[in-house]
Each structure stands twice: as structure tokens, then as C-alpha cells.
Design an enzyme around this catalytic site. Structure first.
Site: not given
Length: 571
Positions: A145, A301, A303
Site C-alpha cells: 500500500s 497511492d 496500489d
């Protein structure tokens, strides 16, 4: 260093590691007891969020061996619950994400599981969508992430496209614990797997179906001018194709991509902490937005499941928090559904227990039920699934969490920054057509409901000693509740670990109908609160403060007093 740590270290030393970088790292720590202990004192933790850890050698690191072991355990579990098992795989731009994705595919194929893997890096919500679209028994997303570059991870999803629940995680962990890291479990060569058909690339049709699904979340008509100037940065991650494709498909064509951050790069050179919550990560994008005269900066971000924004304010840009955007979206979607005549009966908004309570008041004015769930979007996904099970999924309007995660549709079961970016673009254009800025709209909500200030503090506790200190701090707060914090009276304590709500004035205890979680929430006088919880993905203890007051100045003054007192207890 205890005997178990020594044994784990010796096992890795005696193994024939095929990865040269791991061999070199192992050799480099030969005389460093602290480094050895940190890498081998435990197995990399597996839970409802899957795996996440620092890249490197050892049982407490992300590498092809820990990924292989976890994948074999997951494969054994999937084979125990499905007769014709299928799994989907996606990965982001982080270092080794593609390597880990292929290793997992080889392990799954070796266990006789049909694998669908995206041919190129894709957002997390695209993985959730593929699981559902392709009728898979589950899936994995290789990502960490918004963590720093040294991390990678491995999220596990169930057949419903939602991250796995506690029961499934426990069963998978049992299977993982029965797998030897260096055993000779079967691996199917990735290219051979493609030739045989046991491994298959996800088709372009699935990508198009994903974009079409996001596009159903349309709340403005052609009468709204969509030629607003948008600067967009994927922060070196997966969002570029999906976000720009979705926006352009729906009329938002005036997009300036931040070229310096457009090409995938797991080192994140201009934003070492690629989190759209943090201004430092957006600085390059803000400079581009100013240069090209953009009205708004949108950032996703790595992902692409979180999205942050900054809106032009005079000669600078004003960053919005996840709470602020969530409240604005709640108000916007509700307002537009009413105007379009599509507001369902008994509508529902879902948020986490650390997300602003302002949304309760905004939603209440529209007759919308607000549901609070534990931190983690999978709990929001569970609420969608429950509504779907009851044939009432149309009641779901929006789910969001303070950490910049949003979802307005039921086509996936995780937060979706492609959806979030599209919603934000629509909302921005809608108010711009009325000569209103998002800040003016937000100020209007504060004027109506009072000012709500939400802040987050993170305290790092690295290594084994750090984990023990975090546990001790949580025990102290759990077992020694003060009467007040900075003079503000504590009215009740909600301990989600024991599922108990205690009213301090009377000592009355009530059950909390949520899954157990190591979280403590103090309800303070004046409609404020303080929450303490260990991060599920990093060695950090998080403090969430929610302050309600008449205006911003008084809210910030009170927040400063409370935060300073709590910080003393965390030193």
C-alpha cells in the site's frame, strides 16, 4: 538471541538460497546479533491483512521463500474448500512485486489451482473486481500500500472480493505453519504454466468491465462542464492507466499527468513515503499543478486504493484530509441522489470507528443510517456483503475511512481510488459550476454542524523490544483509565479487545457487537474522543483524536492540550 532464533538463522544459513541478493545479505549480518535477531526472532506475521514486512532475508522478512510458504499454506486451504479452485493475482510497482506475484502463481499452479494473473501492474480494486468477475475462490494482491519503499506485502481476498475474515485467516495460518519454508513442494515454471493453461493472463475485457463498473457511479449530467484542469499523480504506482482511462471515458479530458511520478518505480525517489495523506508526497505534484494552472491535484497511492486531493486556494493549494473528503462526498452523493430521484429507501453509509462523527450528522439530515465498523476496509466490505445477502445492496451509498479510502459502488469489496478519483472530479466540477470551491462547501458544513477536528499521531516501535513496549502501553491504557485527559472528562471506555463498553459514572458495562480488536477508545466530554490502536501493517502505535468545538481555533487549542498529555504516556 534465544535458541529458536538461533535455530531459524542456522536453517537459513544451511539452505541453498537461489536468490543472490538474499545470500549476500545473509553473509553481511554474520557477526551482527541484533540484525540476525530482527530477521529471525519470529515468522512474518500473517493475519486478516495477509503479509506485510521489510524486504530482505529471513523468516521475518518479505522474500520469495516467505511468499512461497504463505502461498503454499493458502493453496492448501483453498484446495480444502473448493473442488475446482481458481485464484486471481495482481501486483503493484513495489520492488519485487512482480517477482513475488510470479512465485505465488508458480506455487498455486503446483498445487493444481487455476491462476488468473494480471499481465501488467494493476490497482488493488482491480484485483477485487477480477476475483468476483472471474468467479475465483480468492485472490492475492502483492503490495504494501502506502508504506515506505523498504516494505512489501501480500493481501489475501476471499471469493466475495473482500479481504479475508478472521476465521479464514486463522485456518490459512494453520496451513502455513504446517509448511516447511525450504521443502520441495511443487513449483510450476511460470512460462510453462502459461503454455499449459494452468496460469492465464487476465483479459482486456476484464479491465474494460472494471472501468465500466466504476463509471456507473455517475452523479452529474452533461449540463455540468467537465473541462476542469486536473493535475494527477499516481506516485509511481498502479493508478495511471485506470484513473486516466476512467476520467477520460467520462468526459474529464483536461488532465495533466505529473510526468516525474508517472513511471512505476518501487524506490519512490521523490516521495520516500508514498502516502497521499502527507504533503511531502504531493510536493512534486503541487509544483506541476501550479505551473499548468490546474484547479485540483489528485494523487493515488502505489496500489491505487487511496486517493488524496489538494485544491487551489489563492496562490497555493489546500490539502484535504480523508475525513473532510468523506464528509463532502457523503453530502454530495446524497444531494445528487435526491435530485436525480434515485435515493433508495433506508440508505446506509459505513465508516470506521476512527473516522469523523461529523458524517453522522450530515447523513442524519438526509435520513441516512450511519454504521460504524472496525478499522480496515474489509469490515466495510462485510457490510456491503450483508446488504447484498438480504437483497438490499442498493441501500449502500458510500463507505469510507479517514485514511483516504472510499467506495460508492458494490462492484468490489475494497476501497477504490479509481472510484474515489472519479467521484472527486464530479464533485469538484459540480460545485465549480456553481462558482463554489470545495473549501467553501466544507466551511458551510462546519458553520451548520460545528467544527470537527480529527488528527492522527503515529509512534514507531521497531523490532522485538518495540512490540513488547507497544503491548505494555496498551495494557496500561486498558487497565488504568484516568478520570480525565487534560481536564476533559472521560465519559466512557470502549475496549474492542474485550468487546466491552464501560460507562465510568455508573460502572455499567455493555457489550460491543463488533469483532475483537486491540483498540481502546475514550469517549470524552463535549462530543470528542481519543483512540489508541497498534497498526496492523507497520510497527507503529496510532493515536486518533476527534475534537468537536464551536470553531477551528478553540478545537485546535483543545486538541493541543489533549495530544500533549497523551504523548507523555507514550514516551
Amino acid at each position: 538471541m534465544n535458541e529458536l532464533t538461533k535455530k531459524a538463522y542456522e536453517t537459513w544459513k544451511n539452505a541453498e538460497l537461489s536468490d543472490e541478493a538474499l545470500r549476500k545479505e545473509l553473509a553481511s549480518i554474520a557477526n551482527d546479533e541484533e540484525a540476525i535477531n530482527d530477521r529471525f526472532y519470529k515468522e512474518l506475521a500473517f493475519g486478516t491483512g495477509g503479509l506485510r514486512g521489510v524486504l530482505g532475508v529471513g523468516s521475518n522478512r518479505m522474500n520469495i521463500y516467505t511468499v512461497g510458504k504463505a502461498s503454499r499454506g493458502l493453496a492448501n486451504y483453498i484446495n480444502s474448500v473448493s473442488k475446482s479452485p481458481k485464484l486471481a493475482i495482481a501486483y503493484d510497482s513495489r520492488n519485487n512485486s512482480d517477482v513475488f506475484a510470479r512465485r505465488a502463481a508458480s506455487v498455486f499452479a503446483g498445487a493444481g489451482i487455476k491462476v488468473y494473473i494480471w499481465k501488467e501492474l494493476m490497482p488493488t480494486p482491480a484485483l477485487s473486481f477480477a476475483v468476483r468477475e472471474l468467479g475465483c475462490d480468492g485472490g492475492i494482491m502483492v503490495t504494501a500500500s502506502h508504506n515506505p519503499a523498504k516494505y512489501n506485502g501480500y493481501k489475501v481476498y476471499g471469493a466475495d472480493g473482500c479481504q479475508i475474515a478472521n476465521e479464514a485467516a486463522d485456518r490459512i495460518l494453520d496451513e502455513i505453519n504446517n509448511v516447511d519454508t525450504f521443502s520441495d513442494y511443487k513449483l510450476v515454471d511460470f512460462e510453462e504454466g502459461l503454455k499449459s493453461g494452468i496460469i492465464e493472463y487476465v483479459s482486456e475485457d476484464t479491465f474494460n468491465a472494471f472501468i465500466d463498473a466504476v463509471s456507473t457511479q455517475t452523479f452529474i449530467g452533461d449540463d455540468i462542464v467537465k473541462n476542469v484542469k486536473i493535475a494527477y499523480t499516481p506516485l509511481y504506482g498502479t493508478g495511471l492507466r485506470s484513473v486516466t482511462t476512467c476520467l477520460k471515458k467520462n468526459g474529464f479530458t483536461n488532465i495533466e499527468v505529473v510526468k516525474e511520478q508517472a513511471t512505476p518505480n518501487g524506490d519512490f525517489p521523490t516521495c520516500p513515503y508514498p502516502n497521499p495523506e502527507i504533503r511531502e508526497a504531493l510536493e512534486v505534484g503541487l509544483n506541476v499543478a501550479k505551473e499548468v494552472g490546474a484547479d485540483i491535484l489528485i494523487a493515488t497511492d502505489p496500489d491505487c486504493d487511496r486517493v488524496g486531493i489538494a485544491v487551489k486556494q489563492n496562490d497555493d493549494f489546500r490539502l484535504f484530509s480523508g475525513n473532510e473528503v468523506g464528509v463532502l462526498l457523503t453530502d454530495f452523493i446524497a444531494k445528487r441522489k435526491v435530485a436525480m430521484g434515485i435515493m433508495p429507501k433506508k440508505p446506509v453509509v459505513v465508516k470506521t470507528i476512527v473516522t469523523t462523527d461529523l458524517v453522522n450528522r450530515v447523513a442524519g439530515d438526509y435520513g441516512i443510517e450511519t454504521r460504524d465498523v472496525l478499522t480496515g476496509f474489509k469490515y466495510i466490505g462485510d457490510q456491503i456483503a450483508n446488504l447484498e445477502k438480504d437483497g438490499e445492496v442498493d441501500r449502500y451509498l458510500l463507505g469510507f475511512e479517514e485514511s483516504y479510502g472510499y467506495l460508492s459502488g458494490s462492484y468490489v469489496r475494497d476501497k477504490d481510488a479509481v472510484n474515489g478519483a472519479y467521484l472527486i472530479a464530479q464533485m469538484f466540477a459540480y460545485y465549480k459550476a456553481q462558482n463554489k470551491s470545495l473549501l467553501e462547501v466544507l466551511d458551510g458544513l462546519y458553520e451548520k454542524y460545528g467544527y470537527y477536528l480529527n488528527t492522527l499521531y503515529s509512534f514507531e516501535f521497531e523490532g522485538e523490544s518495540g512490540m513488547k513496549k507497544m503491548d505494555a502501553i496498551m495494557d496500561t491504557f486498558r487497565n488504568n483509565t484516568p478520570k480525565d485527559i487534560a481536564g476533559v472528562k472521560i465519559l466512557e471506555v470502549r475496549d474492542y479487545e474485550t468487546s466491552t463498553q464501560t460507562i465510568l459514572a455508573t460502572g455499567e458495562k455493555k457489550p460491543i457487537d463488533l469483532p475483537k480488536s486491540n483498540v481502546i477508545k475514550y469517549i470524552l466530554e463535549g462530543n470528542s474522543s481519543a483512540v489508541l490502536r497498534p497498526s496492523g501493517t507497520e510497527p507503529k502505535l496510532k493515536l486518533y483524536l476527534a475534537i468537536s468545538s464551536e470553531n477551528e481555533a478553540s478545537a485546535r487549542e483543545l486538541e493541543s492540550k489533549i495530544s500533549n498529555e497523551v504523548k507523555k504516556s507514550l514516551a
